[in-house]
Motif scaffolding. Structure first.
Motif, short mmCIF file in Angstrom:
data_model
loop_
_atom_site.label_atom_id
_atom_site.label_comp_id
_atom_site.label_asym_id
_atom_site.label_seq_id
_atom_site.Cartn_x
_atom_site.Cartn_y
_atom_site.Cartn_z
N VAL A 118 -6.73 2.71 -1.55
CA VAL A 118 -6.55 1.53 -0.71
C VAL A 118 -7.91 1.07 -0.19
N MET A 135 -8.80 6.37 -0.22
CA MET A 135 -9.26 5.02 0.13
C MET A 135 -10.66 4.75 -0.38
N VAL A 167 -1.79 5.86 3.94
CA VAL A 167 -3.01 5.91 3.11
C VAL A 167 -3.38 7.36 2.84
N LEU A 222 -4.41 5.29 9.76
CA LEU A 222 -4.34 5.19 8.30
C LEU A 222 -3.30 6.15 7.73
N ILE A 254 0.84 -1.21 0.00
CA ILE A 254 0.00 0.00 0.00
C ILE A 254 0.87 1.26 0.00
N GLY A 296 -0.26 4.54 -1.39
CA GLY A 296 -1.30 5.21 -0.62
C GLY A 296 -2.56 5.55 -1.38
#
Length: 209
Positions: A50, A150, A147, A142, A44, A47
Motif C-alpha cells: 500500500v 507498504m 496495512v 495503519l 486496500i 494490505g
C-alpha cells in the motif's frame, strides 16, 4: 508499545477533495486524547504494498502554505500520488508541530532562524529536542486499516526505522521531492546534513525493492 492498543477508531466518512474522493477516518489516541486522521483511497483490503504517507502536522505549512518548509508541498504531492495510483493511505499525525515542540516554540525558533541559526541549532538554543516525534500511533492506525506491507513516501530514513517493529513491513521508500526555493533551501540543507534526510539522486536505500 508494540502490543498495547493505543488508538481507537471514532468515525469515518466519504470526503471529496481536489485530488479525488477519499474515505477519512478519525482515530483517537488513548494516551493523550489527540485525534488523528487517515485518508484512504481505493481498495486496500489485501494490505499489500500500500502506498503510504505518514505526515506530521504542520499548521504553518499545511494550512497557511508557509514557504519556510516543504511540509505542505509534501502533503499535497502525497495526496496526488495516491490519487494517481488509485489506492493508498495518508496518516495525518497531530501533536507533531515543529517536530514535536509545539506551535509556540516553533514560532520562537523561526525568530532564531531569522537571526542566523538553522532549525537544529534553534531548537537546541531553546533547550528543546531536535526531533521528539514518535510514530507508534501512526503504525497502529495503519495496522487497524489492515496495512501489512507498504511503500512509504518519505525522504527521512529515520521514519522508516520508527515505523518498523509494529508488524508492518516497508518494502520500498518512495522519495517525496518538492521544489527547492530561496525560502526553504537552508531548511532542506539542514535536514539533509544534520538529520539524514535523502534527496535527489541519493534516493536508493535498503528499503528499495
Amino acid at each position: 508499545m508494540k502490543t498495547d492498543k493505543r488508538v481507537k477508531r471514532i468515525s469515518a466518512a466519504r470526503l471529496p477533495t481536489v485530488w479525488g474522493s477519499f474515505v477519512v477516518y478519525c482515530y483517537k489516541s488513548m494516551s493523550d486524547g489527540l485525534e488523528h486522521v487517515a485518508m484512504v483511497k481505493g481498495d486496500i483490503e489485501d494490505g499489500k504494498d500500500v502506498l503510504v504517507r505518514v505526515h506530521s502536522e504542520c499548521l504553518t505549512g499545511d494550512i497557511f502554505k508557509s514557504a519556510r518548509c516543504d511540509c505542505g508541498n509534501q502533503l499535497e504531492l502525497a495526496m496526488q500520488k495516491i490519487e494517481e495510483a488509485g489506492r493508498g493511505v495518508v496518516v495525518y499525525l497531530r501533536g507533531h508541530e515543529g517536530r514535536g515542540i509545539g506551535l509556540g516554540y516553533k514560532l520562537r525558533a523561526y525568530n532564531l532562524q531569522d537571526d542566523g541559526l538553522d532549525t537544529v541549532q534553534a531548537n537546541v538554543e531553546l533547550g528543546l529536542p531536535v526531533d521528539s516525534r514518535g510514530y507508534s500511533v501512526g503504525a497502529q492506525i495503519l495496522k487497524d486499516l489492515g496495512v501489512r506491507t507498504m511503500k512509504l513516501m518519505t525522504n527521512n530514513p529515520a521514519k522508516c526505522v520508527g515505523l518498523k517493529g509494529f508488524g508492518i513491513e516497508i518494502t520500498n521508500r518512495v522519495p517525496v521531492l518538492t521544489p527547492i526555493t530561496k525560502d526553504n533551501k537552508r531548511y532542506l540543507e539542514t535536514k539533509g546534513a544534520k538529520m539524514g534526510h535523502v534527496y535527489g539522486a541519493e534516493t536508493e536505500d535498503e528499503y528499495s525493492s
